[in-house]
Design a protein around this motif. Structure first.
Motif, PDB file in Angstrom:
ATOM      1  N   SER A 191      -7.073   7.306  -6.048  1.00 47.28           N
ATOM      2  CA  SER A 191      -6.773   6.256  -5.068  1.00 47.28           C
ATOM      3  C   SER A 191      -5.774   6.748  -4.036  1.00 47.28           C
ATOM      4  N   VAL A 192      -4.900   7.681  -4.438  1.00 49.77           N
ATOM      5  CA  VAL A 192      -3.913   8.240  -3.517  1.00 49.77           C
ATOM      6  C   VAL A 192      -4.575   9.336  -2.696  1.00 49.77           C
ATOM      7  N   GLN A 193      -4.544   9.187  -1.379  1.00 44.17           N
ATOM      8  CA  GLN A 193      -5.172  10.145  -0.482  1.00 44.17           C
ATOM      9  C   GLN A 193      -4.216  10.475   0.655  1.00 44.17           C
ATOM     10  N   PHE A 194      -4.083  11.755   0.969  1.00 45.21           N
ATOM     11  CA  PHE A 194      -3.231  12.177   2.080  1.00 45.21           C
ATOM     12  C   PHE A 194      -3.657  13.552   2.555  1.00 45.21           C
ATOM     13  N   ASP A 195      -3.280  13.883   3.791  1.00 46.77           N
ATOM     14  CA  ASP A 195      -3.503  15.213   4.361  1.00 46.77           C
ATOM     15  C   ASP A 195      -2.194  15.973   4.516  1.00 46.77           C
ATOM     16  N   ALA A 196      -1.124  15.217   4.786  1.00 52.18           N
ATOM     17  CA  ALA A 196       0.198  15.815   4.950  1.00 52.18           C
ATOM     18  C   ALA A 196       1.232  14.750   4.611  1.00 52.18           C
ATOM     19  N   VAL A 197       2.374  15.185   4.075  1.00 46.21           N
ATOM     20  CA  VAL A 197       3.404  14.238   3.636  1.00 46.21           C
ATOM     21  C   VAL A 197       4.740  14.604   4.268  1.00 46.21           C
ATOM     22  N   LEU A 198       5.380  13.602   4.881  1.00 44.41           N
ATOM     23  CA  LEU A 198       6.739  13.739   5.402  1.00 44.41           C
ATOM     24  C   LEU A 198       7.689  12.904   4.544  1.00 44.41           C
ATOM     25  N   PRO A 199       8.964  13.306   4.444  1.00 41.35           N
ATOM     26  CA  PRO A 199       9.918  12.523   3.654  1.00 41.35           C
ATOM     27  C   PRO A 199      10.150  11.146   4.284  1.00 41.35           C
ATOM     28  N   PHE A 200      10.164  10.120   3.444  1.00 44.08           N
ATOM     29  CA  PHE A 200      10.451   8.773   3.928  1.00 44.08           C
ATOM     30  C   PHE A 200      11.858   8.718   4.526  1.00 44.08           C
ATOM     31  N   THR A 201      12.702   9.596   4.036  1.00 42.97           N
ATOM     32  CA  THR A 201      14.082   9.619   4.544  1.00 42.97           C
ATOM     33  C   THR A 201      14.151  10.011   6.015  1.00 42.97           C
ATOM     34  N   PHE A 202      13.108  10.723   6.527  1.00 47.12           N
ATOM     35  CA  PHE A 202      13.118  11.081   7.942  1.00 47.12           C
ATOM     36  C   PHE A 202      13.015   9.839   8.812  1.00 47.12           C
ATOM     37  N   GLN A 203      12.077   8.945   8.517  1.00 49.36           N
ATOM     38  CA  GLN A 203      11.956   7.763   9.363  1.00 49.36           C
ATOM     39  C   GLN A 203      13.145   6.826   9.166  1.00 49.36           C
ATOM     40  N   GLU A 204      13.768   6.862   7.996  1.00 49.70           N
ATOM     41  CA  GLU A 204      15.000   6.087   7.827  1.00 49.70           C
ATOM     42  C   GLU A 204      16.091   6.638   8.730  1.00 49.70           C
ATOM     43  N   SER A 205      16.161   7.977   8.843  1.00 54.26           N
ATOM     44  CA  SER A 205      17.180   8.589   9.703  1.00 54.26           C
ATOM     45  C   SER A 205      16.926   8.295  11.182  1.00 54.26           C
ATOM     46  N   MET A 206      15.666   8.036  11.531  1.00 53.45           N
ATOM     47  CA  MET A 206      15.317   7.723  12.911  1.00 53.45           C
ATOM     48  C   MET A 206      15.469   6.234  13.216  1.00 53.45           C
ATOM     49  N   GLY A 207      15.764   5.439  12.206  1.00 52.16           N
ATOM     50  CA  GLY A 207      15.900   4.002  12.407  1.00 52.16           C
ATOM     51  C   GLY A 207      14.565   3.293  12.582  1.00 52.16           C
ATOM     52  N   TRP A 208      13.500   3.881  12.036  1.00 53.89           N
ATOM     53  CA  TRP A 208      12.170   3.292  12.196  1.00 53.89           C
ATOM     54  C   TRP A 208      11.848   2.252  11.126  1.00 53.89           C
ATOM     55  N   THR A 209      12.646   2.181  10.084  1.00 58.00           N
ATOM     56  CA  THR A 209      12.321   1.273   8.986  1.00 58.00           C
ATOM     57  C   THR A 209      12.886  -0.123   9.241  1.00 58.00           C
ATOM     58  N   ASP A 210      12.252  -1.083   8.637  1.00 57.39           N
ATOM     59  CA  ASP A 210      12.650  -2.486   8.776  1.00 57.39           C
ATOM     60  C   ASP A 210      13.189  -2.947   7.427  1.00 57.39           C
ATOM     61  N   ASN A 211      14.434  -3.358   7.396  1.00 54.47           N
ATOM     62  CA  ASN A 211      15.064  -3.749   6.135  1.00 54.47           C
ATOM     63  C   ASN A 211      15.169  -5.255   5.958  1.00 54.47           C
ATOM     64  N   GLU A 212      14.313  -5.989   6.630  1.00 54.96           N
ATOM     65  CA  GLU A 212      14.287  -7.425   6.424  1.00 54.96           C
ATOM     66  C   GLU A 212      13.507  -7.754   5.154  1.00 54.96           C
ATOM     67  N   TRP A 213      13.950  -8.762   4.429  1.00 57.62           N
ATOM     68  CA  TRP A 213      13.316  -9.143   3.179  1.00 57.62           C
ATOM     69  C   TRP A 213      11.966  -9.806   3.385  1.00 57.62           C
ATOM     70  N   LEU A 214      11.710 -10.351   4.574  1.00 55.93           N
ATOM     71  CA  LEU A 214      10.463 -11.061   4.825  1.00 55.93           C
ATOM     72  C   LEU A 214       9.448 -10.209   5.575  1.00 55.93           C
ATOM     73  N   GLY A 215       9.618  -8.912   5.571  1.00 56.80           N
ATOM     74  CA  GLY A 215       8.652  -8.006   6.194  1.00 56.80           C
ATOM     75  C   GLY A 215       7.771  -7.357   5.137  1.00 56.80           C
ATOM     76  N   PHE A 216       6.503  -7.132   5.475  1.00 59.64           N
ATOM     77  CA  PHE A 216       5.558  -6.554   4.515  1.00 59.64           C
ATOM     78  C   PHE A 216       4.617  -5.613   5.259  1.00 59.64           C
ATOM     79  N   TYR A 217       4.832  -4.293   5.128  1.00 63.69           N
ATOM     80  CA  TYR A 217       3.987  -3.378   5.892  1.00 63.69           C
ATOM     81  C   TYR A 217       3.827  -2.006   5.243  1.00 63.69           C
ATOM     82  N   MET A 218       4.281  -1.797   4.004  1.00 62.84           N
ATOM     83  CA  MET A 218       4.118  -0.512   3.333  1.00 62.84           C
ATOM     84  C   MET A 218       3.829  -0.743   1.857  1.00 62.84           C
TER      85      MET A 218
END
Length: 795
Positions: A191-218
């Motif tokens: 079920s897990v499929q990918f071509d390339a993997v980047l660290p989730f910590t990279f997008q956190e460092s870029m401020g791309w993540t949403d830390n609201e409790w009412l968000g659902f997208y991952m």
């Protein structure tokens, strides 16, 4: 003794080559279908079972409900997983995954590359073997990247790439990411499929993540410790969410949604028809209904083939009556005769089985294309599958041979030696089997007509807009796309071969607003320019389009569709207000467009609102291309694109092709059901041929007497055929109500569907009667043309 049985069986098969060929062909077709479906089912149930942590691994899902509806999604937000792990001791680890696409520079070529963001422990929690790199450290650096073998070959022509760099477009610039590991290509049954993997910590460092409790997208996966009971963990997750989200919820006026978090065992993800959406690292989603339907079809065809074997064996029994009588006179026991006839059945089944293996290998590529699989007969090396096929072989041989063995071994020696054996037309079991198999076949034919009609409806229905020669491409997200939008549009409008150009934001995001003094209405929300409606040829039902003659439109006006008006209950929508409290805006409705299918016809048209909000960037272009020289026009468009958007690859799509792809699954099922209907009719006709042969042989002297008494050939053919046509008519009467009910259930899944037409049943009935008449008529004519002297000379 066994050797003698097999020698006699082989001689009997060789002596009756025609009937043997029919028996073997029918059984081999049925066995081939069963083999392919067993392969398919094995692949389905084998998904994710290679995961070492499969029994402790779960996906977080949440059910969101209000007064109107309740829906379950498999998505979370970035803050959910880490907080649950921190607060709940049974959670050993969490992994978040989110899909994205980045532009990769390879020499002077720009390529859109799917990327999966994942937490650094991704390769420790999931069993995805690495060719190079350590599972615990490959994603430790935020500028590291892990490639699969296939992706490494794509960019470097080798898998020895650790330490090399890949340039990814971040914002308006390219950044180098160091390859820290190479993973094996994801298994097809994963079920897990990918071509390339980047660290989730990279997008956190870029401020791309949403830390609201009412968000659902991952996606968020949790690994529980071995002693944990996941059902006991679920209440704790909901307690944590309730306490942590309380402050956020309190700031929303009239908030009426409820949330219930749950844990889904990872082994259930692949076959979850409710959460069929596959993204954020999940792929190859399926539904158990496909296995049920395909297994049912295969068993039906095999059952029909076994029925044919019974009918043909009994039909030939009269010619073996004296053989059986002699055997009984010289001392053969009934048990020995049963063993002999079962041995003949197993010999036929064995030959059919070997032929079925070869046939399955031959048709496997076509089956893979229809089923969207990568199956191979090498799966047969699996001990469980070998056992299943051995069981299938034994079941087929026994099922096909048991009844004929009992019937033939029960003949009386005196009657057989004096040629007094009679199988009258009152053989209810044989006739009932013919009715049953033809009812199945007619049902499949009716289903084929219905599926064809629904597929044609889906692919040809008026969508409410004109998608012919309508091309689309993206200018990218963010400020760069906005800056070049007007320039690109102007150049395209001045290009020969282009009839119209429009822009919109490329999404149909869901949102909500207040109407009529406080009632909340949920709807889709897109940004468009003035040319959107005329370019797509979407007609206005009331009011007007956006226009530059009204400078206030972007900040004061909206256009809605008919579904919006209906949901709102408005009789006169022009001038009505839509109150966006969350951005402190009250907008007026200036126009109502006809409903158009912006999504698949498998989804009901929902309320839609069009806006020109200046904060809503438009990054997607629609181009209406003239049909004269489309390739040359595409090349011109690409030159304009590369001139103004040099850092993105030029990728385009035509809307009519995109719309057609939405129904690929239905198209494949149309082919599967059609093939099944053809096979079932073919195999059923073999059975009918056997019964007609049996009838003609048992009435050969009657036919001779009738001919001597002056009966015409037409009268004899009618006499011999009428009983069989009656059987087919009975099968049609049985199949019609069952098919009507089944088709109705299937069509209920489509909000836009055909009406069940009586022509489906009439056409299927005519087809069945015509084929049956030809099949029986051939044998009847043959019997009617027989010389009566030969049939009566022994009397």
């Amino acid at each position: 003794m066994i050797r003698n049985y097999m020698k006699i069986a082989w001689r009997n098969l060789a002596r009756n080559k025609g009937f043997s060929l029919i028996n073997i062909a029918g059984l081999s077709i049925g066995l081939t279908c069963c083999m392919l479906i067993v392969l398919y089912t094995k692949d389905e149930v084998s998904f994710d079972r290679f995961e070492e942590n499969k029994d402790q691994l779960y996906r977080v899902k949440v059910t969101i409900s209000d007064e109107k509806e309740s829906r379950t999604i498999g998505s979370t937000n970035a803050i959910h997983g880490p907080t649950f792990k921190q607060e709940i001791p049974e959670i050993e680890a969490i992994v978040r995954t989110q899909s994205s696409t980045f532009v990769v520079k390879k020499n002077n070529e720009l390529i859109n590359q799917p990327i999966l963001f994942a937490d650094p422990n991704f390769f420790e929690v999931f069993t995805m073997p690495l060719l190079s790199g350590s599972p615990g450290t490959v994603l430790a650096d935020i500028h590291s990247i892990v490639l699969t073998e296939q992706t490494a070959q794509k960019y470097f022509n080798t898998t020895e790439v650790v330490g090399r760099t890949l340039d990814l477009k971040i914002g308006d610039n390219f950044q180098a990411f160091t390859v820290s590991g190479v993973a094996r290509n994801c298994p097809e049954n994963s079920s897990v499929q990918f071509d390339a993997v980047l660290p989730f910590t990279f997008q956190e460092s870029m401020g791309w993540t949403d830390n609201e409790w009412l968000g659902f997208y991952m996606n968020t996966f949790v690994l529980l410790n071995k002693n944990a009971n996941y059902q006991a963990v679920v209440p704790k997750i909901n307690q944590v969410f309730a306490s942590k989200s309380a402050f956020e919820i309190s700031k929303i006026k009239d908030f009426n949604q409820k949330f219930y978090f749950d844990l889904q065992p990872f082994l259930q993800v692949h076959m979850d028809s409710e959460l069929s959406e596959v993204r954020n690292g999940l792929g190859h989603g399926s539904s158990p209904i496909y296995s049920y339907i395909l297994s049912g079809i295969a068993l039906f065809i095999l059952l029909i083939a076994c029925i044919n074997f019974v009918n043909l064996t009994v039909a030939r029994s009269l010619k073996r009556a004296r053989e059986i009588g002699v055997r009984k006179v010289v001392g053969s026991l009934r048990r020995q005769l049963v063993i002999q006839f079962l041995g003949e059945s197993f010999l036929v089944a064995f030959i059919a089985f070997v032929l079925a293996i070869a046939l399955a290998q031959f048709v496997l590529p076509t089956f893979n294309e229809l089923a969207n699989k990568q199956l191979a007969l090498s799966y047969l090396l699996d001990i469980d599958l070998i056992s299943a096929y051995l069981g299938l072989f034994l079941f087929t041989g026994f099922l096909a041979g048991f009844y004929p063995a009992l019937v033939l071994s029960g003949f009386s020696p005196a009657q057989t030696l004096y040629n007094r054996v009679r199988f009258t037309s009152r053989n209810y079991l044989t006739r009932g089997l013919v009715v049953f198999q033809f009812a199945l076949s007619v049902g499949l034919v009716i289903g084929t007509f219905a599926i064809y009609a629904q597929f044609e409806f889906l692919t040809n229905k008026d969508l409410g807009y004109n998608d012919e020669n309508l091309m689309s491409f993206s200018l990218g997200r963010g400020g760069a796309g906005r800056q070049v939008l007007d320039v690109v549009k102007q150049e395209l409008e001045n290009t020969a071969g282009i009839e119209a150009v429009a822009a919109f934001n490329g999404n149909y995001n869901g949102t909500g607003a207040k109407i009529d003094g406080g009632r909340t209405l949920d709807f889709g929300y897109i940004g468009v320019d003035d040319n959107f409606l005329p370019t797509l040829q979407i007609p206005l039902e009331y009011g007007r389009n956006f226009s530059r003659d009204f400078p206030s439109d972007p900040i004061q006006s909206v256009i809605v569709n008919e579904a919006f008006v209906k949901e709102a209950g408005w009789k006169d929508p022009i001038g009505k207000e839509v109150n966006f409290e969350w951005k402190n805006q009250k907008l007026q409705v200036i126009g109502v467009i006809r409903d158009y299918h912006y999504a698949s016809l498998k989804e009901k048209i929902k309320p839609l609102l069009l806006t020109q909000d200046p904060n809503y960037g438009l990054g997607k272009i629609f181009v209406k291309v003239a049909p004269d020289d489309i390739p040359a026009t595409i090349r011109t468009i690409e030159k304009i694109f590369r001139k103004h958007v040099p850092l993105l690859p030029f990728e385009y799509a035509f809307e009519d092709i995109t719309n057609a792809k939405r129904y690929e699954k239905e198209g494949k099922w149309k082919q599967v059901i059609t093939l099944a209907a053809i096979l079932s009719i073919f195999v059923s006709c073999i059975g009918l041929f056997g019964l007609a042969t049996f009838n003609a042989e048992s009435r050969v002297k009657e036919v001779g007497i009738r001919k001597v008494m002056g009966a015409s050939m037409v009268r004899i053919v009618t006499l011999l055929s009428t009983d069989f046509i009656k059987l087919v008519l009975i099968s049609i009467i049985i199949a019609i109500p069952v098919s009507y009910y089944a088709i109705g259930l299937w069509l209920n899944d489509f909000p836009y569907r055909i009406e069940i037409s009586g022509w489906y049943f009439v056409m299927a009935a005519l087809l069945a009667v015509s084929i049956a008449t030809l099949t029986v008529g051939f044998q009847s004519v043959k019997a009617a043309l027989m010389n009566p002297v030969k049939s009566l000379r022994s009397e």
